[in-house]
Design a protein around this motif. Sequence first.
Motif, PDB file in Angstrom:
ATOM      1  N   GLY A 120       0.896  -1.339   0.012  1.00  9.54           N
ATOM      2  CA  GLY A 120       0.002   0.015   0.111  1.00  9.54           C
ATOM      3  C   GLY A 120       0.799   1.330   0.012  1.00  9.54           C
ATOM      4  O   GLY A 120       0.264   2.497   0.137  1.00  9.54           O
ATOM      5  N   ILE A 121       2.131   1.248  -0.002  1.00 11.53           N
ATOM      6  CA  ILE A 121       2.891   2.400   0.134  1.00 11.53           C
ATOM      7  C   ILE A 121       3.245   3.023  -1.373  1.00 11.53           C
ATOM      8  O   ILE A 121       3.601   1.930  -1.984  1.00 11.53           O
ATOM      9  CB  ILE A 121       4.295   2.064   0.751  1.00 11.53           C
ATOM     10  N   ARG A 122       3.083   4.083  -1.577  1.00 14.05           N
ATOM     11  CA  ARG A 122       3.567   4.799  -2.814  1.00 14.05           C
ATOM     12  C   ARG A 122       4.611   5.742  -2.389  1.00 14.05           C
ATOM     13  O   ARG A 122       4.158   6.890  -1.851  1.00 14.05           O
ATOM     14  CB  ARG A 122       2.502   5.456  -3.628  1.00 14.05           C
ATOM     15  N   PRO A 123       5.946   5.707  -2.698  1.00 11.91           N
ATOM     16  CA  PRO A 123       6.745   6.834  -2.340  1.00 11.91           C
ATOM     17  C   PRO A 123       6.619   8.356  -2.898  1.00 11.91           C
ATOM     18  O   PRO A 123       6.009   8.333  -3.979  1.00 11.91           O
ATOM     19  CB  PRO A 123       8.148   6.179  -2.724  1.00 11.91           C
ATOM     20  N   SER A 124       7.169   9.213  -2.294  1.00  9.41           N
ATOM     21  CA  SER A 124       7.189  10.539  -2.854  1.00  9.41           C
ATOM     22  C   SER A 124       7.513  10.580  -4.164  1.00  9.41           C
ATOM     23  O   SER A 124       8.540  10.013  -4.517  1.00  9.41           O
ATOM     24  CB  SER A 124       7.871  11.493  -1.940  1.00  9.41           C
ATOM     25  N   GLY A 125       6.951  11.167  -5.080  1.00  4.57           N
ATOM     26  CA  GLY A 125       7.374  11.359  -6.388  1.00  4.57           C
ATOM     27  C   GLY A 125       7.199   9.996  -7.423  1.00  4.57           C
ATOM     28  O   GLY A 125       7.234   9.962  -8.566  1.00  4.57           O
ATOM     29  N   GLY A 126       6.471   8.884  -6.697  1.00  2.00           N
ATOM     30  CA  GLY A 126       6.515   7.695  -7.377  1.00  2.00           C
ATOM     31  C   GLY A 126       7.485   6.844  -7.720  1.00  2.00           C
ATOM     32  O   GLY A 126       7.228   5.718  -8.745  1.00  2.00           O
ATOM     33  N   VAL A 127       8.591   7.134  -7.351  1.00  2.00           N
ATOM     34  CA  VAL A 127       9.726   6.372  -7.854  1.00  2.00           C
ATOM     35  C   VAL A 127      10.420   5.713  -6.536  1.00  2.00           C
ATOM     36  O   VAL A 127      10.255   5.850  -5.403  1.00  2.00           O
ATOM     37  CB  VAL A 127      10.976   7.461  -7.975  1.00  2.00           C
ATOM     38  N   PHE A 128      10.521   4.312  -7.126  1.00  2.00           N
ATOM     39  CA  PHE A 128      10.926   3.143  -5.905  1.00  2.00           C
ATOM     40  C   PHE A 128      12.485   3.048  -6.131  1.00  2.00           C
ATOM     41  O   PHE A 128      13.107   2.946  -4.982  1.00  2.00           O
ATOM     42  CB  PHE A 128      10.131   2.019  -6.130  1.00  2.00           C
ATOM     43  N   SER A 129      12.911   3.009  -7.102  1.00  2.00           N
ATOM     44  CA  SER A 129      14.378   2.785  -7.294  1.00  2.00           C
ATOM     45  C   SER A 129      14.927   4.015  -7.978  1.00  2.00           C
ATOM     46  O   SER A 129      15.038   4.267  -9.091  1.00  2.00           O
ATOM     47  CB  SER A 129      14.691   1.515  -8.436  1.00  2.00           C
ATOM     48  N   HIS A 130      15.573   4.824  -6.939  1.00  2.00           N
ATOM     49  CA  HIS A 130      15.971   6.072  -7.494  1.00  2.00           C
ATOM     50  C   HIS A 130      17.347   6.021  -8.075  1.00  2.00           C
ATOM     51  O   HIS A 130      17.882   6.628  -8.837  1.00  2.00           O
ATOM     52  CB  HIS A 130      16.091   6.899  -6.100  1.00  2.00           C
ATOM     53  N   ILE A 131      18.296   5.075  -7.579  1.00  2.00           N
ATOM     54  CA  ILE A 131      19.628   4.707  -8.022  1.00  2.00           C
ATOM     55  C   ILE A 131      19.657   3.299  -8.227  1.00  2.00           C
ATOM     56  O   ILE A 131      19.502   2.417  -7.683  1.00  2.00           O
ATOM     57  CB  ILE A 131      20.656   5.067  -6.913  1.00  2.00           C
ATOM     58  N   SER A 132      19.673   2.820  -9.672  1.00  2.00           N
ATOM     59  CA  SER A 132      19.777   1.607 -10.165  1.00  2.00           C
ATOM     60  C   SER A 132      20.974   1.297 -10.880  1.00  2.00           C
ATOM     61  O   SER A 132      21.476   1.873 -11.345  1.00  2.00           O
ATOM     62  CB  SER A 132      18.732   1.191 -11.217  1.00  2.00           C
ATOM     63  N   GLY A 133      21.687   0.038 -10.222  1.00  2.00           N
ATOM     64  CA  GLY A 133      22.892  -0.310 -10.980  1.00  2.00           C
ATOM     65  C   GLY A 133      22.493  -1.523 -11.494  1.00  2.00           C
ATOM     66  O   GLY A 133      22.176  -2.660 -11.099  1.00  2.00           O
ATOM     67  N   ILE A 134      22.797  -1.456 -13.063  1.00  2.00           N
ATOM     68  CA  ILE A 134      22.490  -2.483 -13.882  1.00  2.00           C
ATOM     69  C   ILE A 134      23.670  -3.148 -14.468  1.00  2.00           C
ATOM     70  O   ILE A 134      24.552  -2.396 -15.033  1.00  2.00           O
ATOM     71  CB  ILE A 134      21.523  -2.181 -15.151  1.00  2.00           C
ATOM     72  N   ASP A 135      24.083  -4.502 -14.223  1.00  2.00           N
ATOM     73  CA  ASP A 135      25.148  -5.289 -14.742  1.00  2.00           C
ATOM     74  C   ASP A 135      24.960  -5.653 -16.100  1.00  2.00           C
ATOM     75  O   ASP A 135      23.876  -6.354 -16.347  1.00  2.00           O
ATOM     76  CB  ASP A 135      25.600  -6.286 -13.682  1.00  2.00           C
TER      77      ASP A 135
END
Length: 465
Positions: free
Chosen positions: A127-142
């Motif tokens: 039920g949580i929606r973070p401020s700005g609607g962003v969950f992964s603010h910093i993503s590290g993709i390998d």
Amino acid sequence: MQGAFVSFLGQRVSPLPPAEREKGDSMYEMDLIERANSVNELLARYGVKFGIYKNGTFKEQLFPFDAIPRVIPADEFDLLDRGLRQRVKALNLFLEDIYNEKKIVRDRVVPEEFIYASSGYLPQCEGIRPSGGVFSHISGIDLVLGKDGSWYILEDNLRVPSGASYPLIVRDLCRRSSPRTFQEFHIEDNRNYAQLLRHTMDYANVGGLTVVLTPGRYNAAYFEHSYLAEQTHSPLVSGQDLVVEEDGVYLLDYTGKKERVGAVYRRISDDFLDPLSFRPESLIGVPGLFQAYRKGQVAILNAPGNGVADDKGIYYFVPKMIQYYLGEQPILSNAPTYLPFYEEDMKYVLEHLDTLVLKDVAEAGGYGVVFGSKMSARQKEDFVALLKAEPRRFIAQEVIDFQDLDIMDNGVRVPRKADLRVFVLSAEEPVVWKSGLTRFSRNPDSFIVNSSQGGGFKDTWVLSR
């Protein structure tokens, strides 16, 4: 097109001015290589290290730097940019969906078992929606670059991805050591990471200070915590520096004065973040922090519960997420992956065990990775029994023969396996940082490049044209 490039360390780069060409690029190659020891000495002096716990002992060690950079042409990075922005958008939509409407489960795109059996799924986040609607603010993709010339995504890191500080500081040291190299070649300036990170922090902030929360100097990435706090002009704090009162989060200074905190860039795993909501024995978290987050009184970057999206079992479904949420075909490909959870995939894995790499979905840092070709007959027998008993616990992948990059090993140029971690920062829209962490194996027989497994790192040059 061929005439527009000359060779630099065996890779394409923009040309030198005509007067310099006859000197060749070897001048710059040797300049960087000869100064590599000085750069590593400075890294040691500045405390650019990582720590690992092994057999109950904490050990801090250098992250060895190799001076030969990875070079990515501008058009090639444009493809990565588009593909990574697309992927991170879909992953953020998945996280928002899975903790709220769960449409992707109802529509049978992702099996329910893969959500609730994931160690990264947190029912507390429902039920949580973070401020700005962003969950992964910093993503590290390998990613790895296959010998077929295609990039393959190996893993998504959406919890507390680390590593951006290493290419940042080493570029600065190399620029000081060999300034002409960076004047003559058309290399994207990577010094904007702090600005991108600060903008991401400010976008999430609900009002107040932004702080960087560290578990302390015995954490593997403590150098990065302190470095990024300094670069973004954010206080570096530990759990004891923060207090929650009436669902507000406050920073206490040495005089006892309190200042409101609006965003916490946490470098603590979910389990230890708040002893009142997660592991009660945690001594490094902040009591009441999660409740303040749930009530929208503070932002947490990255959001708690993101682990459900970077579970190695969920990785299999990301191409389907892109189609489901965005109505688009994936621009970048996963490594060919099989889920023993499915009967057909289990059959394939058992028949091709010798050619596959098996990964425990709950492990990270290069641990829990087994190559079928290197198992004894008894090990295979034991593993097959475990696989049949716990099919959700493992994925299997084809072994990608990814490209080697040259490194200097005791004065000799040798090829080694290398991957690339690219960082995507999400505020209004995802932005791909034009740099990255290239890690390489120092073992000629190993495909595992993680720092915790003894790997080193390189600078990553993204060409501007």
